[in-house]
Design a protein around this motif. Structure first.
Motif, PDB file in Angstrom:
ATOM      1  N   LEU A  37     -27.582  -1.247 -21.583  1.00  0.00           N
ATOM      2  CA  LEU A  37     -26.254  -1.716 -21.189  1.00  0.00           C
ATOM      3  C   LEU A  37     -26.330  -2.725 -20.047  1.00  0.00           C
ATOM      4  N   PHE A  73     -14.801  -3.546 -21.977  1.00  0.00           N
ATOM      5  CA  PHE A  73     -15.726  -2.732 -21.193  1.00  0.00           C
ATOM      6  C   PHE A  73     -15.006  -1.561 -20.535  1.00  0.00           C
ATOM      7  N   PRO A  77     -16.680   1.707 -23.045  1.00  0.00           N
ATOM      8  CA  PRO A  77     -17.676   2.453 -22.265  1.00  0.00           C
ATOM      9  C   PRO A  77     -17.076   3.400 -21.223  1.00  0.00           C
ATOM     10  N   MET A 279     -20.722  -4.312 -24.637  1.00  0.00           N
ATOM     11  CA  MET A 279     -20.699  -2.840 -24.600  1.00  0.00           C
ATOM     12  C   MET A 279     -21.841  -2.227 -25.398  1.00  0.00           C
ATOM     13  N   SER A 282     -23.672   1.393 -24.844  1.00  0.00           N
ATOM     14  CA  SER A 282     -22.763   2.468 -24.420  1.00  0.00           C
ATOM     15  C   SER A 282     -23.096   3.778 -25.113  1.00  0.00           C
TER      16      SER A 282
END
Length: 783
Positions: A37, A73, A77, A279, A282
């Motif tokens: 990430l 985001f 996540p 992302m 994640s």
């Protein structure tokens, strides 16, 4: 007053220890969970502006892209994974198979063939507070439990997610290392693309070559590298915001998303395939949860990961808003000149960290697939004595290396690899969302509206991104689809062949009435020793036994039908692993032992397995003697009753263990093995270090006047049989499809499953059975 202070200090001590452990786990999670990430800023903006969005290279478009990155985001996540999904762990384990395991247990959706009611009594089987009699939508539960096709569809969805995780293991190292090495072209302007590809391939080969040393040895510096990397990119982002465009904070408003799509239209929708790369990784927050806690993973994400990455994305956007034509290498161009080379070195190391995390997760997912009967047998090496669950699979490692280097050399372009990478990641996320919606109903036992809200909200976001990614199938997006199809085919064919073989065994097992009619000798000569007959059946006598008896005139004095099986829980406590029961009357000396493992358990080459088996049977004999109803005359209706035997202590065992002094005694002379065979075994033990290091013990039955004579005779026969030696009997099966089968079934069994069986590791190797004691019986299965 001093006493009160002392009590207060004692109460505070556990809290201090708790927070100390929490901070330590949060620190360690950086090197394992967040490597992938945290390296996304290397390639997000370049991939986003690589297509038709080049026609809209202006400040307003950059603001719109940043707004999309920020809200994506934040919603996926942060909200979905860090806050919601991390709460759905399976006894501390995460990932698609952890969710599937929860559903298998709480809604009985498992397709594992040899499950039994005793498995539901495991302490780790149900979540705390779960009540099987309560919950919403009982009709949906009954429908899925009764219809095998529904279970098969669910399994295929999980296998699709698992296959895409393996695809991540191919694509993540390629895109991470290639994007980091491309930074060389910013300063070394004469460096050609093929030189960058060559350097990337060298690093990738070295990374995979080091895997056999174990995650712990390879990753001992990973956490500080990722933390340094995060503070570097966060600081650089903050510098770029102040230096280039302090107004960039305005892009956090969703207004710029609406404006972005009004301006770009369909081209903006296609560009989402690049934005979703922000992302990627994640899923690792949940998949790699096993060695940490949800609180520690959340703490690391909220305090450092989230603010540092948001600052970096804002900083790159601020730089691009004033330097729009530096798009191809915007990350490295945005680095201030004096710190370029230190940041480049840290970026390269961070890319290796991200790759390592995904490779380890791939090993874990393959192990879980194998445990649940959906992957051919492979060699699993436990690489750490201290950290349980860290494994290395040589065959998968070299397959990943070849595929990863092939993708890097074939594409040579971060954008094309990013297209493939986005499809793989979004598919895994979509599968997780679907499984979570079922978890909310069946495991958390919430209202269906809560489940639908979760599914519609996050599913719609991910469906938009996935639809954008699928538009790029011709531009590299076909790679994860091809890889997923291949791995899914392998998994499902293996599962189908294994389940058909089990059904054949179940339908052709030997009836107890025919065994009882033979008498205690079974119609053959019973020789000293223990015969361990491996079978997948948890009830009844397998057909391999009658096949063996009809071809050989003698069999061992003590027979143990041994079943080593997986249950859909991550770990089985040692005290609950062994189930022991009796087959036939006491005089037959026939027992059944079931050894249960979870999908995260590693079956080690346990030097004490035979000894633990004998001790477990001895404990069972004593437990049965104490139970008046069981010690009465044999009743065929009680066939199949089994007891859980504790193996971590000596409570309840009548046998004493003594170290073997190497001297020949009366028991050894009763061995059924000839002098030549014993000589071969001695040579085998000398040549095999793992065998020669084993502790050799002998069992002693203490003199007790109050012990029942029948029980004493049975225990004495067990001890003498152990000292005479043990033989492992397995079936060497050949599986064929019947002539009346369809073409598809013949191809799956005769070609696909046969090929996989011939080219995977044998069951005797997987179960760590010594070759000198192995007897294989050939059988043909027509399924």
């Amino acid at each position: 007053m001093d006493a009160e202070a002392g009590v207060g200090g004692a109460d505070q001590l556990p809290w201090r220890q708790h927070y100390r452990n929490l901070l330590l786990l949060a620190y360690q999670s950086f090197g394992v969970v967040y490597g992938d990430l945290s390296t996304s800023p290397l390639y997000v903006y370049k991939s986003t502006f690589s297509g038709r969005l080049r026609q809209y290279q202006n400040e307003q478009t950059v603001f719109g892209v940043l707004s999309l990155i920020f809200w994506t985001f934040t919603l996926v996540p942060l909200l979905k994974y860090a806050i919601i999904v991390l709460s759905a762990d399976d006894n501390g384990e995460g990932g698609p198979f952890a969710l599937y395991s929860l559903l298998c247990r709480h809604a009985k959706l498992s397709l594992l063939p040899n499950q039994q009611a005793a498995d539901e009594e495991l302490s780790t089987y149900y979540r705390n507070g779960f009540s099987p009699r309560h919950g919403s939508l009982p009709w949906l539960r009954r429908f899925l439990e009764k219809h095998r096709k529904g279970k098969t569809v669910l399994l295929l969805i999980v296998l699709c997610g698992a296959s895409m995780v393996i695809g991540d293991g191919v694509l993540t190292p390629a895109i991470s290392v290639l994007s980091s090495m491309s930074g060389l072209q910013v300063r070394a302007t004469g460096l050609q693309d093929r030189s960058v590809v060559l350097l990337s391939c060298i690093i990738l080969v070295g990374l995979f070559a080091l895997q056999h040393r174990g995650t712990q040895k390879v990753a001992f510096m990973f956490a500080p590298i990722v933390i340094i990397w995060l503070f570097c990119i966060g600081g650089i982002g903050l510098y770029n915001i102040i230096h280039w465009n302090p107004r960039i904070y305005q892009a956090l408003s969703p207004y710029y998303i609406v404006k972005f799509f009004k301006t770009t239209g369909r081209d903006g929708w296609i560009a989402l395939g690049g934005i979703l790369l922000s992302m990627t990784g994640s899923e690792a927050m949940f998949a790699d949860l096993g060695h940490f806690t949800s609180a520690s993973v959340r703490l690391a994400f909220v305090t450092i990961i989230y603010p540092c990455l948001i600052l970096q994305y804002m900083g790159q956007a601020a730089f691009l808003s004033k330097n729009i034509f530096d798009m191809p290498t915007c990350f490295y161009n945005s680095i201030p000149g004096p710190i370029f080379w230190p940041v480049f070195v840290v970026a390269t190391l961070a890319a290796v960290v991200g790759s390592q995390a995904v490779i380890s997760a791939t090993f874990s997912i393959v192990k879980q697939c194998h445990s649940l009967g959906c992957f051919p047998r492979v060699k699993v090496v436990h690489t750490s004595r201290w950290i349980y669950g860290q494994i290395y699979i040589p065959e998968i490692n070299w397959i990943l290396m070849v595929l990863c280097v092939t993708v890097t050399v074939a594409f040579r372009d971060i954008t094309l690899i990013g297209n493939a990478y986005g499809i793989a990641c979004m598919t895994v996320m979509f599968v997780t969302t679907f499984l979570m919606a079922l978890i909310v109903i069946f495991v958390w036992q919430k209202n269906i509206m809560v489940s639908l809200s979760f599914l519609l909200f996050f599913g719609s976001i991910e469906a938009v991104y996935l639809s954008s990614s699928l538009m790029k199938v011709p531009q590299g997006g076909w790679v994860p689809l091809v890889l997923a199809f291949i791995f899914m085919s392998v998994m499902y064919i293996w599962h189908y062949g294994a389940s058909r073989k089990y059904q054949f065994d179940l339908q052709n097992k030997v009836s107890m009435r025919s065994i009882l009619s033979l008498g205690p000798s079974l119609g053959i000569v019973r020789v000293p020793g223990i015969g361990l007959i491996y079978t997948e059946l948890v009830t009844g006598v397998p057909s391999i036994f009658s096949h063996f008896v009809t071809n050989l005139p003698a069999f061992h004095e003590v027979l143990v039908f041994l079943c080593v099986k997986s249950v859909p829980v991550p770990y089985v406590p040692p005290d609950e692993q062994y189930l022991v029961g009796r087959i036939g009357p006491r005089s037959y000396r026939m027992y059944r032992c079931i050894v249960r493992y979870g999908y995260k358990d590693v079956q080690r080459d346990d030097e004490n397995f035979e000894n633990m088996l004998v001790m477990s049977i001895a404990k069972f004999i004593m437990m049965e003697a104490e139970d008046v109803s069981s010690s009465a005359s044999y009743d065929i209706a009680n066939e199949g009753r089994m007891a859980v035997i504790r193996t971590t202590d000596d409570y309840g065992t009548p046998l004493a263990v003594r170290d073997f002094d190497g001297l020949t005694d009366s028991m050894t002379t009763r061995s059924s093995k000839s002098e030549s065979l014993r000589s071969l075994q001695s040579s085998y033990e000398q040549e095999s270090p793992s065998v020669s290091r084993r502790r050799r013990v002998r069992f002693v039955l203490p003199e007790e006047d109050d012990m029942d004579p029948q029980v004493k005779d049975e225990l004495l026969a067990l001890v003498e049989a152990k000292h005479a030696g043990a033989a492992y009997i397995m079936g060497h099966s050949y599986i064929k499809a019947r002539r009346s089968s369809s073409f598809l079934k013949k191809f799956a069994i005769d070609v696909g499953y046969s090929f996989l069986r011939k080219n995977c590791r044998g069951p005797s190797v997987t179960l760590h059975i010594p070759h000198i004691s192995l007897i294989e019986v050939g059988m043909i299965y027509y399924v």
